[in-house]
Every structure is written in C-alpha cells, then in structure tokens.
Design a protein around this motif. Sequence first.
Motif, PDB file in Angstrom:
ATOM      1  N   LYS A  65       0.817  -1.225   0.000  1.00  0.00           N
ATOM      2  CA  LYS A  65       0.000   0.000   0.000  1.00  0.00           C
ATOM      3  C   LYS A  65       0.845   1.266   0.000  1.00  0.00           C
ATOM      4  CE  LYS A  65      -3.754  -2.462   0.401  1.00  0.00           C
ATOM      5  NZ  LYS A  65      -4.733  -2.583  -0.707  1.00  0.00           N
ATOM      6  N   SER A  66       2.147   1.129   0.193  1.00  0.00           N
ATOM      7  CA  SER A  66       2.991   2.310   0.336  1.00  0.00           C
ATOM      8  C   SER A  66       3.565   2.822  -0.982  1.00  0.00           C
ATOM      9  CB  SER A  66       4.148   2.009   1.300  1.00  0.00           C
ATOM     10  OG  SER A  66       4.981   0.976   0.789  1.00  0.00           O
ATOM     11  N   ILE A  67       3.398   2.091  -2.079  1.00  0.00           N
ATOM     12  CA  ILE A  67       3.980   2.542  -3.343  1.00  0.00           C
ATOM     13  C   ILE A  67       3.199   3.742  -3.878  1.00  0.00           C
ATOM     14  CG2 ILE A  67       4.863   0.257  -3.931  1.00  0.00           C
ATOM     15  CD1 ILE A  67       2.522  -0.111  -5.805  1.00  0.00           C
ATOM     16  N   SER A  68       3.883   4.586  -4.612  1.00  0.00           N
ATOM     17  CA  SER A  68       3.266   5.811  -5.119  1.00  0.00           C
ATOM     18  C   SER A  68       2.216   5.502  -6.186  1.00  0.00           C
ATOM     19  CB  SER A  68       4.335   6.737  -5.704  1.00  0.00           C
ATOM     20  OG  SER A  68       4.926   6.145  -6.854  1.00  0.00           O
ATOM     21  N   LYS A  69       1.389   6.496  -6.478  1.00  0.00           N
ATOM     22  CA  LYS A  69       0.323   6.325  -7.464  1.00  0.00           C
ATOM     23  C   LYS A  69       0.883   6.046  -8.851  1.00  0.00           C
ATOM     24  CE  LYS A  69      -3.788   8.637  -9.275  1.00  0.00           C
ATOM     25  NZ  LYS A  69      -4.635   9.865  -9.215  1.00  0.00           N
ATOM     26  N   ASP A  70       1.944   6.762  -9.217  1.00  0.00           N
ATOM     27  CA  ASP A  70       2.549   6.563 -10.532  1.00  0.00           C
ATOM     28  C   ASP A  70       3.161   5.175 -10.657  1.00  0.00           C
ATOM     29  OD1 ASP A  70       1.787   9.101 -11.248  1.00  0.00           O
ATOM     30  OD2 ASP A  70       3.732  10.017 -10.773  1.00  0.00           O
ATOM     31  N   ASP A  71       3.856   4.737  -9.599  1.00  0.00           N
ATOM     32  CA  ASP A  71       4.459   3.401  -9.622  1.00  0.00           C
ATOM     33  C   ASP A  71       3.386   2.323  -9.683  1.00  0.00           C
ATOM     34  OD1 ASP A  71       7.011   4.358  -9.596  1.00  0.00           O
ATOM     35  OD2 ASP A  71       7.290   4.154  -7.422  1.00  0.00           O
ATOM     36  N   ARG A  72       2.308   2.517  -8.943  1.00  0.00           N
ATOM     37  CA  ARG A  72       1.225   1.536  -8.972  1.00  0.00           C
ATOM     38  C   ARG A  72       0.624   1.428 -10.380  1.00  0.00           C
ATOM     39  NH1 ARG A  72      -1.855  -1.411  -5.756  1.00  0.00           N
ATOM     40  NH2 ARG A  72      -0.669  -0.691  -3.947  1.00  0.00           N
ATOM     41  N   ALA A  73       0.444   2.567 -11.021  1.00  0.00           N
ATOM     42  CA  ALA A  73      -0.106   2.556 -12.383  1.00  0.00           C
ATOM     43  C   ALA A  73       0.812   1.782 -13.334  1.00  0.00           C
ATOM     44  CB  ALA A  73      -0.306   3.983 -12.870  1.00  0.00           C
ATOM     45  N   GLU A  74       2.125   1.953 -13.176  1.00  0.00           N
ATOM     46  CA  GLU A  74       3.079   1.246 -14.029  1.00  0.00           C
ATOM     47  C   GLU A  74       3.066  -0.253 -13.759  1.00  0.00           C
ATOM     48  OE1 GLU A  74       6.071   0.471 -16.822  1.00  0.00           O
ATOM     49  OE2 GLU A  74       4.680   2.144 -16.534  1.00  0.00           O
ATOM     50  N   PHE A  75       3.023  -0.633 -12.467  1.00  0.00           N
ATOM     51  CA  PHE A  75       3.010  -2.060 -12.131  1.00  0.00           C
ATOM     52  C   PHE A  75       1.681  -2.716 -12.528  1.00  0.00           C
ATOM     53  CE2 PHE A  75       6.420  -0.878  -9.029  1.00  0.00           C
ATOM     54  CZ  PHE A  75       7.398  -1.711  -9.564  1.00  0.00           C
ATOM     55  N   GLU A  76       0.594  -1.968 -12.468  1.00  0.00           N
ATOM     56  CA  GLU A  76      -0.689  -2.503 -12.933  1.00  0.00           C
ATOM     57  C   GLU A  76      -0.649  -2.745 -14.433  1.00  0.00           C
ATOM     58  OE1 GLU A  76      -3.719   0.143 -11.635  1.00  0.00           O
ATOM     59  OE2 GLU A  76      -3.838  -0.702  -9.608  1.00  0.00           O
ATOM     60  N   ARG A  77       0.021  -1.861 -15.159  1.00  0.00           N
ATOM     61  CA  ARG A  77       0.174  -2.055 -16.600  1.00  0.00           C
ATOM     62  C   ARG A  77       0.980  -3.325 -16.879  1.00  0.00           C
ATOM     63  NH1 ARG A  77       3.527  -1.028 -20.840  1.00  0.00           N
ATOM     64  NH2 ARG A  77       5.225  -0.460 -19.433  1.00  0.00           N
ATOM     65  N   LEU A  78       2.049  -3.545 -16.124  1.00  0.00           N
ATOM     66  CA  LEU A  78       2.846  -4.761 -16.282  1.00  0.00           C
ATOM     67  C   LEU A  78       2.029  -5.997 -15.915  1.00  0.00           C
ATOM     68  CD1 LEU A  78       6.270  -3.591 -14.770  1.00  0.00           C
ATOM     69  CD2 LEU A  78       5.662  -3.820 -17.182  1.00  0.00           C
ATOM     70  N   TRP A  79       1.159  -5.849 -14.919  1.00  0.00           N
ATOM     71  CA  TRP A  79       0.308  -6.964 -14.501  1.00  0.00           C
ATOM     72  C   TRP A  79      -0.658  -7.363 -15.614  1.00  0.00           C
ATOM     73  CZ3 TRP A  79       0.121 -10.279 -10.438  1.00  0.00           C
ATOM     74  CH2 TRP A  79      -1.050 -11.010 -10.260  1.00  0.00           C
ATOM     75  N   VAL A  80      -1.225  -6.369 -16.282  1.00  0.00           N
ATOM     76  CA  VAL A  80      -2.142  -6.651 -17.393  1.00  0.00           C
ATOM     77  C   VAL A  80      -1.406  -7.353 -18.529  1.00  0.00           C
ATOM     78  CG1 VAL A  80      -3.572  -5.588 -19.185  1.00  0.00           C
ATOM     79  CG2 VAL A  80      -3.730  -4.778 -16.829  1.00  0.00           C
ATOM     80  N   LEU A  81      -0.203  -6.899 -18.836  1.00  0.00           N
ATOM     81  CA  LEU A  81       0.598  -7.556 -19.869  1.00  0.00           C
ATOM     82  C   LEU A  81       0.921  -8.993 -19.471  1.00  0.00           C
ATOM     83  CD1 LEU A  81       3.107  -4.668 -20.737  1.00  0.00           C
ATOM     84  CD2 LEU A  81       1.171  -5.445 -22.105  1.00  0.00           C
ATOM     85  N   PHE A  82       1.242  -9.185 -18.207  1.00  0.00           N
ATOM     86  CA  PHE A  82       1.550 -10.524 -17.701  1.00  0.00           C
ATOM     87  C   PHE A  82       0.323 -11.431 -17.778  1.00  0.00           C
ATOM     88  CE2 PHE A  82       1.704 -13.107 -13.640  1.00  0.00           C
ATOM     89  CZ  PHE A  82       2.410 -14.154 -14.201  1.00  0.00           C
ATOM     90  N   SER A  83      -0.831 -10.914 -17.384  1.00  0.00           N
ATOM     91  CA  SER A  83      -2.062 -11.703 -17.428  1.00  0.00           C
ATOM     92  C   SER A  83      -2.396 -12.123 -18.854  1.00  0.00           C
ATOM     93  CB  SER A  83      -3.226 -10.898 -16.832  1.00  0.00           C
ATOM     94  OG  SER A  83      -2.974 -10.547 -15.487  1.00  0.00           O
ATOM     95  N   THR A  84      -2.237 -11.198 -19.790  1.00  0.00           N
ATOM     96  CA  THR A  84      -2.501 -11.504 -21.192  1.00  0.00           C
ATOM     97  C   THR A  84      -1.553 -12.574 -21.714  1.00  0.00           C
ATOM     98  OG1 THR A  84      -3.240  -9.225 -21.532  1.00  0.00           O
ATOM     99  CG2 THR A  84      -2.717 -10.510 -23.492  1.00  0.00           C
ATOM    100  N   CYS A  85      -0.291 -12.465 -21.332  1.00  0.00           N
ATOM    101  CA  CYS A  85       0.707 -13.449 -21.749  1.00  0.00           C
ATOM    102  C   CYS A  85       0.357 -14.834 -21.212  1.00  0.00           C
ATOM    103  CB  CYS A  85       2.093 -13.015 -21.264  1.00  0.00           C
ATOM    104  SG  CYS A  85       3.439 -14.049 -21.870  1.00  0.00           S
ATOM    105  N   MET A  86      -0.139 -14.896 -19.981  1.00  0.00           N
ATOM    106  CA  MET A  86      -0.516 -16.181 -19.396  1.00  0.00           C
ATOM    107  C   MET A  86      -1.708 -16.795 -20.116  1.00  0.00           C
ATOM    108  SD  MET A  86       1.585 -17.030 -17.103  1.00  0.00           S
ATOM    109  CE  MET A  86       0.623 -18.400 -16.473  1.00  0.00           C
ATOM    110  N   GLU A  87      -2.658 -15.966 -20.492  1.00  0.00           N
ATOM    111  CA  GLU A  87      -3.823 -16.469 -21.220  1.00  0.00           C
ATOM    112  C   GLU A  87      -3.412 -17.034 -22.579  1.00  0.00           C
ATOM    113  OE1 GLU A  87      -6.454 -13.172 -21.392  1.00  0.00           O
ATOM    114  OE2 GLU A  87      -6.951 -13.216 -19.249  1.00  0.00           O
ATOM    115  N   VAL A  88      -2.495 -16.336 -23.256  1.00  0.00           N
ATOM    116  CA  VAL A  88      -2.008 -16.819 -24.550  1.00  0.00           C
ATOM    117  C   VAL A  88      -1.241 -18.131 -24.377  1.00  0.00           C
ATOM    118  CG1 VAL A  88      -0.440 -16.304 -26.466  1.00  0.00           C
ATOM    119  CG2 VAL A  88      -1.936 -14.516 -25.572  1.00  0.00           C
ATOM    120  N   LEU A  89      -0.439 -18.219 -23.322  1.00  0.00           N
ATOM    121  CA  LEU A  89       0.323 -19.444 -23.057  1.00  0.00           C
ATOM    122  C   LEU A  89      -0.616 -20.620 -22.811  1.00  0.00           C
ATOM    123  CD1 LEU A  89       3.015 -20.908 -22.501  1.00  0.00           C
ATOM    124  CD2 LEU A  89       2.832 -20.156 -20.115  1.00  0.00           C
TER     125      LEU A  89
END
Length: 239
Positions: A65-89
């Motif tokens: 909960k301590s990460i900044s708003k900008d960092d959270r937005a970036e990590f959420e973007r990476l999470w979406v990319l990761f989720s999509t990659c898993m679905e394709v796999l």
Amino acid sequence: MVKDECKTLLNALNKVSACYRHLVTCAGGTSDSQNLREELKKTRRKAQVLAVANKNKLTTILKDKSISKDDRAEFERLWVLFSTCMEVLEIDMRRALELGQEFPLSAPTKRLIQTGVVGGTSAVAARAMNIQNMKYEEGNNIDTADLNDLEQEINEVGEMIYEMDMKVNVLQWTVEAKQGPGSELKSTVTAGASSLAVVSTSGGGNEKLCDTNKVFAGTMFSAVLIIAIVLTVCIVKFA
C-alpha cells in the motif's frame, strides 16, 4: 531497481512464450518429430518457471500500500501484460495437447499435414532456453508420456490465472496504455528510408492522387459497361 527487474522478467516470459507458440505451429506438420515434442516440453516448462517468478514479484509489489500512485499505475500495466501473456500461453498449451492427441508419433493414425514448413526447430527452442544447443533424451517416448504431464500443467496454469485474479484486483479496462494502438509497429527511421514513412508524411497530395485514380477507374468501368450493353443489344437485334 524493482521496476526494471519486473520488466526483465516479463520480457523473458514474452520471449519464451513467443518461441513456444512458434514451436506449436509445427506440431502435426511435416517438421514434427520426437525432438520437437521435447523442445515443446522444455520450452513450456521454462515459461511456467518465469510465470511463477513474475506472479510472485508483481503480487508482492501490488499488495504494498505504500507505493506511489505513478508506480502503482506502471506495475498494474505490467500486470495486465503478464495476465494476457498467461492467457495466450494457456491457449497454446491446449492447442499443443490437441495436436499431440490427434497426431501421435509412436502410433500414427493420420498423415502429417503438409504445411510447407521444413527444417529443424532446435534453434528456436535454444533461443528460448538461452542455451547454445538443445540436448535430447535418448530412447524417451515423449510422444505419449508427455501428454498426461501437459494436461496437468494446463490445469496448473489455469489455477494460477484464477489465483492471480483473486489475489490482485486489477481491472484491465481501467489500465491506460502508455502508447497508442500499433505504435510499436511504426518505424522510427527517416522518411527517405521507409516507404511507410513516405506514405504517412505525404498527406494531402496522396489523398488527391487517390481521388483522381478512383475517378479514372470509375469512368473506365462505366465505359466498358456501356460498350458491353450496346454489343448485347446489337447481337439480340440482328440475331
């Protein structure tokens, strides 16, 4: 830096998953073989190891909960990319299972498909595994022994995707992309070195040229149609 580590892990997973997809397209074709089945097994297991590493890393960060708003937005973007990659796999693993069942190599029941793809696939698998040469297990009937393992691993990947959705509540439609659609496909070279760049920068001149060409083509089509009608009438009249 944590962000760079996450990007490196995700890039590695994307690379291995892409190589796995390339190998799956060869299953059931004329380039299919025992070696290909082994390459499929090793590549998908490498992808699963990277998937677990990605999941653990991103889950820990997004729960903080301590990460900044900008960092959270970036990590959420990476999470979406990761989720999509898993679905394709998962989709590719299911396709590999279906092809393996339809085209068993130990007891062939169907002819291999003439896909036009020839040659070995070891170079692709070696790039995915970051090794110089693939080593194969002698005398191992991977054609039949691996199908049960593959089915089990598909279930494990499905459970991982479900667990990811339960642990981290990231709504994909709320995550904003940093680049526009297709931006990664746009060339960065100069206009003189790329025909695509010439087309995109010439603007109104090309549009006018296209309009003129359309008018000319329409006129020619109309003239041919009129001539055809006149000839038809003449033939009917003098027949």
